[in-house]
Write an enzyme that holds these catalytic residues in place. Sequence first.
Site, PDB file in Angstrom:
ATOM      1  CB  SER A  11      30.088 -39.508-126.624  1.00 18.24           C
ATOM      2  OG  SER A  11      31.277 -37.853-127.008  1.00 18.24           O
ATOM      3  CG  ASN A  30      30.980 -48.380-118.405  1.00 20.19           C
ATOM      4  OD1 ASN A  30      32.427 -48.367-117.527  1.00 20.19           O
ATOM      5  ND2 ASN A  30      31.439 -50.321-118.475  1.00 20.19           N
ATOM      6  CD  GLN A  35      28.817 -38.506-130.228  1.00 23.88           C
ATOM      7  OE1 GLN A  35      30.036 -37.709-130.431  1.00 23.88           O
ATOM      8  NE2 GLN A  35      29.255 -39.093-129.070  1.00 23.88           N
ATOM      9  CE1 TYR A  50      40.074 -48.979-117.317  1.00 20.48           C
ATOM     10  CE2 TYR A  50      37.820 -47.830-119.146  1.00 20.48           C
ATOM     11  CZ  TYR A  50      38.746 -48.894-117.996  1.00 20.48           C
ATOM     12  OH  TYR A  50      37.285 -50.485-119.058  1.00 20.48           O
ATOM     13  CD  GLN A 106      37.696 -54.893-113.061  1.00 18.03           C
ATOM     14  OE1 GLN A 106      35.879 -54.065-112.140  1.00 18.03           O
ATOM     15  NE2 GLN A 106      36.744 -55.719-113.813  1.00 18.03           N
ATOM     16  CG  HIS A 134      30.368 -42.778-129.614  1.00 17.41           C
ATOM     17  ND1 HIS A 134      30.180 -42.381-131.262  1.00 17.41           N
ATOM     18  CD2 HIS A 134      32.487 -42.993-129.397  1.00 17.41           C
ATOM     19  CE1 HIS A 134      31.499 -41.559-131.642  1.00 17.41           C
ATOM     20  NE2 HIS A 134      32.833 -42.020-129.875  1.00 17.41           N
ATOM     21  CG  ASP A 152      34.849 -39.074-132.087  1.00 17.42           C
ATOM     22  OD1 ASP A 152      35.593 -37.794-131.237  1.00 17.42           O
ATOM     23  OD2 ASP A 152      34.661 -39.718-132.463  1.00 17.42           O
ATOM     24  CD  GLU A 198      31.862 -35.435-125.002  1.00 13.50           C
ATOM     25  OE1 GLU A 198      33.157 -36.147-125.631  1.00 13.50           O
ATOM     26  OE2 GLU A 198      30.827 -36.112-125.102  1.00 13.50           O
ATOM     27  CG  HIS A 199      32.425 -33.790-129.259  1.00 10.95           C
ATOM     28  ND1 HIS A 199      30.999 -34.664-128.196  1.00 10.95           N
ATOM     29  CD2 HIS A 199      33.357 -34.389-129.639  1.00 10.95           C
ATOM     30  CE1 HIS A 199      32.724 -35.823-128.049  1.00 10.95           C
ATOM     31  NE2 HIS A 199      33.461 -35.181-128.684  1.00 10.95           N
TER      32      HIS A 199
END
Length: 271
Positions: free
Chosen positions: A123, A100, A145, A15, A77, A148, A247, A213-214
């Site tokens: 993120s 999202n 960051q 995705y 979906q 985003h 990234d 995360e980072h």
Amino acid sequence: IVGAKVTPLDTVGIYVPGGRALYPSSVLMNALPAKVAGVKRIVCATPPTKSGDVDAAILAACKLSGVDEVYTIGGAQAIAALAYGTESVPKVDKITGPGNAYVAAAKKIVSGAVGIDMIAGPSEVCVVADSSAPAKLVAIDLMAQAEHDPLAASYLVCESESYADEVLSAIEEHLGHSTRADITKTSLDEQGLIVIVNDMEQAIQVVNVIAPEHLEMHVADAMGYVGEIENAGAIFLGPWTPEAVGDYVAGPNHTLPTGGTARYASPLSVD
């Protein structure tokens, strides 16, 4: 004979988000590990542009990374179509890639019917900075960051209030030139956090509690602290290794554990 037989998955769906911003790099980060692993069929689902087309950069990334099929579907979906199949979308064995809150919730629901990489939240970055780190560079890394998403979290861990004030002043200055100032400011105001510590030992303790995360180690002798860092999705060492390079080109992958899940989860990989 005792051993482990390593077998590539048959079909993987990736995705690729396309809401507030476009991420052709997400195609590479998700498709290339699958390609290297030997996955036979790689399918990409990505939301259409306003004109109803697939973004040209995303399509080019699909071509370069060996994606076999592209479906112009987004949101929950798209996850449902990949997991269960439709008349036009054959189902896959595993779904990877960020999205999202609706995409994350959908992945959680279909997990079990298919494999998923992780349930990724907004993120986040944690920047550990000492007095050797230029406040203006640290400000840029936090903003990179925050821009985003309004829900993105940016943490600054430093050793003095005066240094924190310098970074905040630099952020205010940079915001005047930002094309995403509203999103950035909302993110920093509502999700941002500054932690003042006594020393680097305490800073590392904070990092391991946050499990970001980072993680950026914007400190002198950054390499010397690697052994003490237990919980982080991707670690960026030194002043010339901003999270932004992760990234696009460097690091383990940019599909990473968020929300403290780096305590037990790892980046997306060939494994």
